[in-house]
Design a protein around this motif. Structure first.
Motif, PDB file in Angstrom:
ATOM      1  N   ALA A 155       0.844  -1.182   0.000  1.00  0.00           N
ATOM      2  CA  ALA A 155       0.000   0.000   0.000  1.00  0.00           C
ATOM      3  C   ALA A 155       0.885   1.239   0.000  1.00  0.00           C
ATOM      4  CB  ALA A 155      -0.900  -0.007   1.230  1.00  0.00           C
ATOM      5  N   PRO A 156       0.498   2.248  -0.780  1.00  0.00           N
ATOM      6  CA  PRO A 156       1.321   3.456  -0.776  1.00  0.00           C
ATOM      7  C   PRO A 156       1.262   4.133   0.593  1.00  0.00           C
ATOM      8  CG  PRO A 156      -0.699   3.806  -2.012  1.00  0.00           C
ATOM      9  CD  PRO A 156      -0.661   2.358  -1.631  1.00  0.00           C
ATOM     10  N   PRO A 157       2.341   4.778   0.992  1.00  0.00           N
ATOM     11  CA  PRO A 157       2.338   5.426   2.301  1.00  0.00           C
ATOM     12  C   PRO A 157       1.326   6.568   2.325  1.00  0.00           C
ATOM     13  CG  PRO A 157       4.337   5.964   1.094  1.00  0.00           C
ATOM     14  CD  PRO A 157       3.594   4.962   0.291  1.00  0.00           C
ATOM     15  N   VAL A 158       0.704   6.751   3.468  1.00  0.00           N
ATOM     16  CA  VAL A 158      -0.260   7.835   3.618  1.00  0.00           C
ATOM     17  C   VAL A 158       0.489   9.142   3.862  1.00  0.00           C
ATOM     18  CG1 VAL A 158      -2.148   6.376   4.422  1.00  0.00           C
ATOM     19  CG2 VAL A 158      -0.546   7.307   6.056  1.00  0.00           C
ATOM     20  N   GLU A 159      -0.204  10.243   3.655  1.00  0.00           N
ATOM     21  CA  GLU A 159       0.437  11.551   3.751  1.00  0.00           C
ATOM     22  C   GLU A 159       1.073  11.782   5.121  1.00  0.00           C
ATOM     23  OE1 GLU A 159      -0.485  16.276   3.057  1.00  0.00           O
ATOM     24  OE2 GLU A 159      -1.854  14.789   2.254  1.00  0.00           O
ATOM     25  N   ALA A 160       0.433  11.309   6.182  1.00  0.00           N
ATOM     26  CA  ALA A 160       0.996  11.508   7.526  1.00  0.00           C
ATOM     27  C   ALA A 160       2.346  10.808   7.671  1.00  0.00           C
ATOM     28  CB  ALA A 160       0.019  11.001   8.577  1.00  0.00           C
ATOM     29  N   GLU A 161       2.484   9.613   7.087  1.00  0.00           N
ATOM     30  CA  GLU A 161       3.764   8.898   7.143  1.00  0.00           C
ATOM     31  C   GLU A 161       4.835   9.650   6.362  1.00  0.00           C
ATOM     32  OE1 GLU A 161       2.809   5.105   5.521  1.00  0.00           O
ATOM     33  OE2 GLU A 161       1.916   4.357   7.364  1.00  0.00           O
ATOM     34  N   ILE A 162       4.458  10.194   5.221  1.00  0.00           N
ATOM     35  CA  ILE A 162       5.408  10.950   4.406  1.00  0.00           C
ATOM     36  C   ILE A 162       5.848  12.204   5.149  1.00  0.00           C
ATOM     37  CG2 ILE A 162       5.667  12.287   2.278  1.00  0.00           C
ATOM     38  CD1 ILE A 162       3.794  10.199   0.957  1.00  0.00           C
ATOM     39  N   GLN A 163       4.893  12.912   5.757  1.00  0.00           N
ATOM     40  CA  GLN A 163       5.226  14.124   6.503  1.00  0.00           C
ATOM     41  C   GLN A 163       6.142  13.802   7.685  1.00  0.00           C
ATOM     42  OE1 GLN A 163       4.912  17.138   5.656  1.00  0.00           O
ATOM     43  NE2 GLN A 163       3.374  17.051   4.055  1.00  0.00           N
ATOM     44  N   ALA A 164       5.874  12.693   8.375  1.00  0.00           N
ATOM     45  CA  ALA A 164       6.716  12.297   9.508  1.00  0.00           C
ATOM     46  C   ALA A 164       8.140  11.994   9.036  1.00  0.00           C
ATOM     47  CB  ALA A 164       6.117  11.082  10.211  1.00  0.00           C
ATOM     48  N   ARG A 165       8.265  11.339   7.878  1.00  0.00           N
ATOM     49  CA  ARG A 165       9.595  11.038   7.333  1.00  0.00           C
ATOM     50  C   ARG A 165      10.321  12.327   6.955  1.00  0.00           C
ATOM     51  NH1 ARG A 165      14.131   8.631   7.628  1.00  0.00           N
ATOM     52  NH2 ARG A 165      15.154   8.292   5.642  1.00  0.00           N
ATOM     53  N   LEU A 166       9.604  13.269   6.345  1.00  0.00           N
ATOM     54  CA  LEU A 166      10.216  14.545   5.978  1.00  0.00           C
ATOM     55  C   LEU A 166      10.622  15.338   7.213  1.00  0.00           C
ATOM     56  CD1 LEU A 166       7.965  15.604   2.995  1.00  0.00           C
ATOM     57  CD2 LEU A 166      10.338  14.878   2.904  1.00  0.00           C
ATOM     58  N   ASP A 167       9.792  15.289   8.261  1.00  0.00           N
ATOM     59  CA  ASP A 167      10.150  15.968   9.513  1.00  0.00           C
ATOM     60  C   ASP A 167      11.460  15.408  10.061  1.00  0.00           C
ATOM     61  OD1 ASP A 167       7.953  17.627   9.404  1.00  0.00           O
ATOM     62  OD2 ASP A 167       6.744  16.387  10.755  1.00  0.00           O
ATOM     63  N   ALA A 225      16.950  28.106   1.300  1.00  0.00           N
ATOM     64  CA  ALA A 225      17.363  27.014   0.411  1.00  0.00           C
ATOM     65  C   ALA A 225      16.893  25.658   0.938  1.00  0.00           C
ATOM     66  CB  ALA A 225      18.876  27.018   0.233  1.00  0.00           C
ATOM     67  N   THR A 226      17.045  25.433   2.226  1.00  0.00           N
ATOM     68  CA  THR A 226      16.600  24.164   2.803  1.00  0.00           C
ATOM     69  C   THR A 226      15.077  24.078   2.760  1.00  0.00           C
ATOM     70  OG1 THR A 226      18.524  24.171   4.243  1.00  0.00           O
ATOM     71  CG2 THR A 226      16.766  22.641   4.800  1.00  0.00           C
ATOM     72  N   GLY A 227      14.404  25.202   3.005  1.00  0.00           N
ATOM     73  CA  GLY A 227      12.945  25.233   2.920  1.00  0.00           C
ATOM     74  C   GLY A 227      12.457  24.914   1.523  1.00  0.00           C
ATOM     75  N   LEU A 228      13.148  25.444   0.525  1.00  0.00           N
ATOM     76  CA  LEU A 228      12.793  25.177  -0.867  1.00  0.00           C
ATOM     77  C   LEU A 228      13.035  23.710  -1.211  1.00  0.00           C
ATOM     78  CD1 LEU A 228      11.868  26.422  -3.551  1.00  0.00           C
ATOM     79  CD2 LEU A 228      14.271  26.869  -4.050  1.00  0.00           C
ATOM     80  N   LEU A 229      14.162  23.164  -0.751  1.00  0.00           N
ATOM     81  CA  LEU A 229      14.455  21.748  -0.982  1.00  0.00           C
ATOM     82  C   LEU A 229      13.383  20.868  -0.353  1.00  0.00           C
ATOM     83  CD1 LEU A 229      16.289  19.467  -1.975  1.00  0.00           C
ATOM     84  CD2 LEU A 229      17.539  19.667   0.179  1.00  0.00           C
ATOM     85  N   ARG A 230      12.988  21.190   0.873  1.00  0.00           N
ATOM     86  CA  ARG A 230      11.944  20.397   1.536  1.00  0.00           C
ATOM     87  C   ARG A 230      10.654  20.444   0.730  1.00  0.00           C
ATOM     88  NH1 ARG A 230      10.018  18.947   7.184  1.00  0.00           N
ATOM     89  NH2 ARG A 230       7.848  18.445   6.760  1.00  0.00           N
ATOM     90  N   ARG A 231      10.300  21.628   0.237  1.00  0.00           N
ATOM     91  CA  ARG A 231       9.065  21.744  -0.530  1.00  0.00           C
ATOM     92  C   ARG A 231       9.133  20.908  -1.801  1.00  0.00           C
ATOM     93  NH1 ARG A 231       7.979  27.308  -2.268  1.00  0.00           N
ATOM     94  NH2 ARG A 231       8.526  26.645  -4.358  1.00  0.00           N
ATOM     95  N   TYR A 232      10.288  20.908  -2.474  1.00  0.00           N
ATOM     96  CA  TYR A 232      10.433  20.090  -3.680  1.00  0.00           C
ATOM     97  C   TYR A 232      10.330  18.594  -3.364  1.00  0.00           C
ATOM     98  CZ  TYR A 232      11.894  24.090  -6.536  1.00  0.00           C
ATOM     99  OH  TYR A 232      11.941  25.262  -7.224  1.00  0.00           O
ATOM    100  N   VAL A 233      10.991  18.172  -2.293  1.00  0.00           N
ATOM    101  CA  VAL A 233      10.936  16.758  -1.902  1.00  0.00           C
ATOM    102  C   VAL A 233       9.511  16.384  -1.492  1.00  0.00           C
ATOM    103  CG1 VAL A 233      11.771  15.048  -0.235  1.00  0.00           C
ATOM    104  CG2 VAL A 233      13.371  16.680  -1.247  1.00  0.00           C
ATOM    105  N   GLU A 234       8.857  17.256  -0.766  1.00  0.00           N
ATOM    106  CA  GLU A 234       7.479  17.015  -0.336  1.00  0.00           C
ATOM    107  C   GLU A 234       6.551  16.892  -1.553  1.00  0.00           C
ATOM    108  OE1 GLU A 234       4.369  19.715   2.084  1.00  0.00           O
ATOM    109  OE2 GLU A 234       6.266  19.318   3.125  1.00  0.00           O
TER     110      GLU A 234
END
Length: 109
Positions: A63-75, A90-99
């Protein structure tokens, strides 16, 4: 037998496949146990015993990961970056691109 199996002809077997159920010969002797992983030797042995097809487990898609799991991984990945710190753009922009990538968002050109 499990409903997640497929009867696979001997000619289509390859090492690494997993048996869904125990495989027995015509006398009721177990040739291979359920859950056994096939290797070249086992496949050749099945041919010598006249086995035509075996029950192989189907690959069950994850099953694809749910948004909460993705956000927790990005955090976790960006734990040293404060999201509200405008000085570290720059780090904020990188996070947004990865997100956007991980959440499969459409990105405007």
């Amino acid at each position: 037998m499990s409903d997640t199996y497929e009867m696979t002809p001997l000619a289509h077997l390859y090492p690494g496949m997993v048996l869904a159920d125990a495989l027995m010969d015509e006398h009721g002797h177990v040739l291979l146990a359920a859950g056994a992983t096939l290797n070249e030797t086992a496949i050749q042995s099945l041919a010598r015993h006249g086995v035509g097809a075996v029950p192989i487990l189907r690959a069950v898609p994850l099953a694809p990961p749910v948004e909460a799991e993705i956000q927790a991984r990005l955090d976790h990945l960006f734990r040293r970056n404060d999201r509200e710190d405008l000085g570290d753009w720059a780090t904020g922009l990188l996070r947004r691109y990865v997100e956007d990538y991980r959440l499969e968002r459409e990105v405007a050109p």
